[in-house]
Every structure is written in structure tokens, then in C-alpha cells.
Design a protein around this motif. Structure first.
Motif, PDB file in Angstrom:
ATOM      1  N   ALA A   1       7.380  -5.506   1.720  1.00 18.11           N
ATOM      2  CA  ALA A   1       8.510  -4.611   1.980  1.00 18.11           C
ATOM      3  C   ALA A   1       9.720  -4.975   1.129  1.00 18.11           C
ATOM      4  O   ALA A   1      10.415  -4.099   0.604  1.00 18.11           O
ATOM      5  CB  ALA A   1       8.875  -4.634   3.463  1.00 18.11           C
ATOM      6  N   GLU A   2       9.984  -6.256   0.969  1.00 15.69           N
ATOM      7  CA  GLU A   2      11.122  -6.692   0.161  1.00 15.69           C
ATOM      8  C   GLU A   2      10.948  -6.272  -1.295  1.00 15.69           C
ATOM      9  O   GLU A   2      11.917  -5.923  -1.978  1.00 15.69           O
ATOM     10  CB  GLU A   2      11.275  -8.213   0.242  1.00 15.69           C
ATOM     11  CG  GLU A   2      12.472  -8.748  -0.537  1.00 15.69           C
ATOM     12  CD  GLU A   2      12.555 -10.260  -0.515  1.00 15.69           C
ATOM     13  OE1 GLU A   2      13.541 -10.798   0.008  1.00 15.69           O
ATOM     14  OE2 GLU A   2      11.613 -10.914  -1.021  1.00 15.69           O
TER      15      GLU A   2
ATOM     16  N   SER B   1       3.147  -1.085  -3.472  1.00 14.30           N
ATOM     17  CA  SER B   1       4.360  -1.900  -3.564  1.00 14.30           C
ATOM     18  C   SER B   1       4.453  -2.579  -4.927  1.00 14.30           C
ATOM     19  O   SER B   1       3.433  -2.860  -5.562  1.00 14.30           O
ATOM     20  CB  SER B   1       4.369  -2.977  -2.471  1.00 14.30           C
ATOM     21  OG  SER B   1       3.376  -3.961  -2.743  1.00 14.30           O
TER      22      SER B   1
ATOM     23  N   ASN C   1       9.252 -12.246   6.776  1.00  9.35           N
ATOM     24  CA  ASN C   1       8.692 -10.970   6.359  1.00  9.35           C
ATOM     25  C   ASN C   1       7.270 -10.779   6.860  1.00  9.35           C
ATOM     26  O   ASN C   1       6.748  -9.666   6.845  1.00  9.35           O
ATOM     27  CB  ASN C   1       8.695 -10.877   4.820  1.00  9.35           C
ATOM     28  CG  ASN C   1      10.078 -10.647   4.255  1.00  9.35           C
ATOM     29  OD1 ASN C   1      10.703  -9.631   4.533  1.00  9.35           O
ATOM     30  ND2 ASN C   1      10.582 -11.592   3.477  1.00  9.35           N
TER      31      ASN C   1
ATOM     32  N   ARG D   1       6.650   0.679   7.971  1.00 13.45           N
ATOM     33  CA  ARG D   1       7.409  -0.043   6.954  1.00 13.45           C
ATOM     34  C   ARG D   1       6.903   0.343   5.565  1.00 13.45           C
ATOM     35  O   ARG D   1       5.694   0.509   5.356  1.00 13.45           O
ATOM     36  CB  ARG D   1       7.251  -1.548   7.178  1.00 13.45           C
ATOM     37  CG  ARG D   1       8.128  -2.423   6.337  1.00 13.45           C
ATOM     38  CD  ARG D   1       8.084  -3.862   6.829  1.00 13.45           C
ATOM     39  NE  ARG D   1       6.718  -4.387   6.885  1.00 13.45           N
ATOM     40  CZ  ARG D   1       6.410  -5.639   7.203  1.00 13.45           C
ATOM     41  NH1 ARG D   1       7.370  -6.483   7.532  1.00 13.45           N
ATOM     42  NH2 ARG D   1       5.162  -6.041   7.229  1.00 13.45           N
ATOM     43  N   ALA D   2       7.814   0.480   4.627  1.00 15.43           N
ATOM     44  CA  ALA D   2       7.443   0.876   3.273  1.00 15.43           C
ATOM     45  C   ALA D   2       6.449  -0.111   2.668  1.00 15.43           C
ATOM     46  O   ALA D   2       6.620  -1.320   2.771  1.00 15.43           O
ATOM     47  CB  ALA D   2       8.685   0.959   2.388  1.00 15.43           C
TER      48      ALA D   2
ATOM     49  N   ASP E   1       3.288  -0.614   3.530  1.00 14.44           N
ATOM     50  CA  ASP E   1       2.200  -1.033   4.404  1.00 14.44           C
ATOM     51  C   ASP E   1       1.055  -0.018   4.386  1.00 14.44           C
ATOM     52  O   ASP E   1       1.261   1.177   4.143  1.00 14.44           O
ATOM     53  CB  ASP E   1       2.699  -1.209   5.834  1.00 14.44           C
ATOM     54  CG  ASP E   1       3.413  -2.536   6.049  1.00 14.44           C
ATOM     55  OD1 ASP E   1       3.304  -3.408   5.175  1.00 14.44           O
ATOM     56  OD2 ASP E   1       4.084  -2.691   7.081  1.00 14.44           O
TER      57      ASP E   1
END
Length: 364
Positions: free
Chosen positions: A109-110, A170, A221, A317-318, A320
């Protein structure tokens, strides 16, 4: 070519572990040093971006503890792998035989929020390391990769023949994929390269002694350290990201692997370099072959800790995905490795570490 250093001719050979003060790295250092047949020096490079060193102490706390546990010395250098001159000094001072490369940023996500930072650390840093390895004639590499290179799974369980690079969700996953492609090109360009890319699924747990474990900087995280910090009272509640996935209970399913099993996979990989005729690029999954949902992991941890874990559900969550589970058959065939520890061990060992280190390595 390796520079001519007469003193290197009689120096003990060494394994360079980048990111060796971090979670997976420190457990692998411990696994290497705990083996009675380890007759090489261990050299660790870490910029301490996700590791703790007390003020006035020369070495990060997990490495100091490992030295105490094993009664062996670890050579430590506080440098970033993007520092080519710093890496060269290490190769000048030690007879590096092979490299285990952990150093990277690793939060899915980070990485969506900070793509440049991830590409700089994970790709630029890795290329710098490879350039220095080539300069000094070191071609043996165990790489810390990730199941995220598979993207959105076309099928489960995931075997190494599954396509990589398509549908990546990601910058973290893309950085690992790009690095694998770079390593494949290196192996094609020069047959001296020997690369084992270990595609991790979800490492959790801690050393069974309870002396070293996962201690992320800031808010975790990853799921397991978040759960354990809630259990010990360090965080208020667990946030479950997404409960509408097409899974057994709507929460994301992952293949969790005990970090000690993961570490032993690296030890097995290093031994493979001694096999006659071994060369080229090899990708290998490290997982158990069994998936658990977020809520199933939460329930198992509540049982191990004897504590109720408060939690609430939030949106997805972005970055995933719904589920990923390994097919670990190749690891058994190629490395002679298989996961030996189950979910109960993962939770029990995590809890042993967290309850005896409620504030991680920072103590009180």
C-alpha cells in the motif's frame, strides 16, 4: 574482474547479507550462524530504514542479540546499497563469495503512495549492487523476491510457471518483477551468474527463543505485527481492509509462512551454489500451500495469546488482491526444502516475541 588483493587469497570467504538487520534478513543471519557447519563470515549491510540501533551502539539490536545467542561475530556496515563506493569498500575488506539480497522497501500500500521511493530503493539500489558484484567477480546471488510478481492470479495455487508481470497491482510488485527481469538478462549475458530468486508469500512469526522478531518502524503495514501490537495494547484496534472479496469469509486470503522456515530456505539456496553445473536464473516459491483469511488468522492469534483482538472493517486497500496461495513443490525438488511450521506455531512464536518485547527492540 576481482581486483588483485593478496590478502584476500587467505581471507575466510564471506556471505554478504544486504538488509540483514531487518525482519527476514536478521532471521536468515541467525539461521546461517546457528548451523554448526557454517564456516564463512557473515557481513551485513543495512541503512537502518526499518531496523533499530540504540544510540551509542555499533550494531543494530537484532544483530547484537544474534551474536549473543550464537557466540559468533557479525561484520556490520551502516550504508545504503545505492552507495557504490561504500559497497566497494566492503568487497575490498572481505572475501565475498555470494550475496543474499534483502535490502528493499516492502509495503504494497505504501508503494502506491510513494512509487519513486520504491523504484529508487528497490531497482536503482539493486542495479548498483549488481554492478559492484560484477566488478569484484561475485556472481552468486539469492534474491528476496515476492509472490506479488504474479499479479492478479489466473489460477491457484500459484506455481513458478504462472505468468509474471501482467496485472501487477502495486509499484512494489513491479519493482520486484523488474529486478527479476534484470537478473534474467544478467544470466543470459554471462553464464557465470547464478541467481536464485525466492518468491516469498507472507512471512510471519518470530525466532522460537522470543529474542528476535518483527519490529517495524511506525504503524505496521503487515497484518501479523499489527494484530500482535493490538494484543499487547500498543495499538487500539485492528483495521480489516475489505470484507467483500470472493473468499471464505470475504476477507483477503494469504499463504502465511513462518519466518524461520523462510530463513532456512535461504540457507538451502546458498548450498545449491555448490552443486556441480548449477547456473542461470531460478525462481522458487517459498510458501506452505495453505491459505488463511484475515479473520482466520485473527482467530488463531486470539487462541495463541488468550486475548480478544478488537477490530473493525474498512474498505479495500489499494494494491491488495483477494487471494494468493503457493504451490511449493519446486522448492522441495530443487532446494530440498518444505515448510515445517504451521499457523499455530506462527502465532505462538509471534506472541512470545511481542509479549516479552511490547515496544519491540526499543524496550521500555
Amino acid at each position: 574482474m576481482k581486483p588483485n588483493h593478496n590478502e584476500n587469497d587467505t581471507m575466510t570467504s564471506a556471505i554478504l547479507v544486504t538488509g540483514g538487520a531487518g525482519y527476514a534478513g536478521s532471521h536468515t543471519v541467525a539461521a546461517l550462524l546457528e548451523r554448526p557447519d557454517t564456516d564463512v563470515d557473515i557481513v551485513v549491510v543495512d541503512n537502518l530504514s526499518n531496523a533499530y540501533r540504540p544510540e551509542g551502539q555499533k550494531k543494530p539490536e537484532p544483530l547484537r542479540i544474534i551474536e549473543e545467542m550464537t557466540e559468533k561475530t557479525i561484520h556490520f556496515y551502516d550504508i545504503d546499497i545505492r552507495d557504490a563506493a561504500g559497497l566497494c569498500r566492503i568487497f575490498e575488506n572481505h572475501n565475498i563469495d555470494c550475496v543474499i539480497h534483502f535490502a528493499a522497501l516492502k509495503a504494497v500500500a505504501e508503494s502506491v503512495e510513494k512509487p519513486l521511493e520504491y523504484y529508487q530503493a528497490n531497482i536503482t539500489g539493486t542495479c548498483t549492487l549488481f554492478e559492484v558484484m560484477r566488478k569484484y567477480g561475485v556472481h552468486k546471488l539469492v534474491y528476496s523476491s515476492s509472490c506479488t510478481v504474479y499479479g492478479e492470479p489466473e489460477r491457484l495455487p500459484l506455481d513458478e510457471g504462472h505468468p509474471t508481470g501482467a496485472g501487477l497491482t502495486s509499484p512494489y510488485g513491479r519493482s520486484k518483477y523488474f529486478c527479476e527481469e534484470i537478473m534474467k538478462d544478467l544470466c543470459r549475458s554471462d553464464p557465470k551468474w547464478m541467481v536464485i530468486s525466492l518468491r516469498y508469500f507472507n512471512p510471519v512469526g518470530a525466532h522460537p527463543s522470543g529474542k528476535i522478531g518483527e519490529d517495524p518502524n511506525g504503524i505496521p503495514n503487515n497484518l501479523m505485527p499489527y494484530i500482535s501490537q493490538v494484543a499487547v495494547g500498543r495499538l487500539k484496534e485492528l483495521v480489516v481492509f475489505g470484507a467483500d472479496y470472493p473468499t471464505v469469509d470475504g476477507t483477503g486470503v494469504r499463504d502465511y509462512i513462518h519466518v524461520v522456515d523462510l530463513a532456512e530456505g535461504h540457507v538451502k539456496a546458498v548450498k545449491l551454489f555448490k552443486q556441480k553445473g548449477f547456473s542461470g536464473f531460478h525462481a522458487v516459491n517459498l510458501g506452505t500451500g495453505t491459505g488463511y483469511s484475515v479473520l482466520q488468522l485473527l482467530s488463531a492469534f486470539e487462541k495463541a495469546s488468550g486475548r480478544k483482538i478488537p477490530h473493525r472493517v474498512a474498505g479495500r486497500r489499494a494494491g491488495d488482491i483477494a487471494a494468493n496461495v503457493a504451490d511449493p513443490a519446486l522448492a522441495q525438488r530443487l532446494l530440498g526444502w518444505r515448510a515445517a511450521r504451521g499457523l499455530a506455531d506462527m502465532c505462538a512464536d509471534t506472541w512470545r516475541w511481542q509479549r516479552t518485547h511490547p515496544n519491540g527492540y526499543r524496550g521500555e
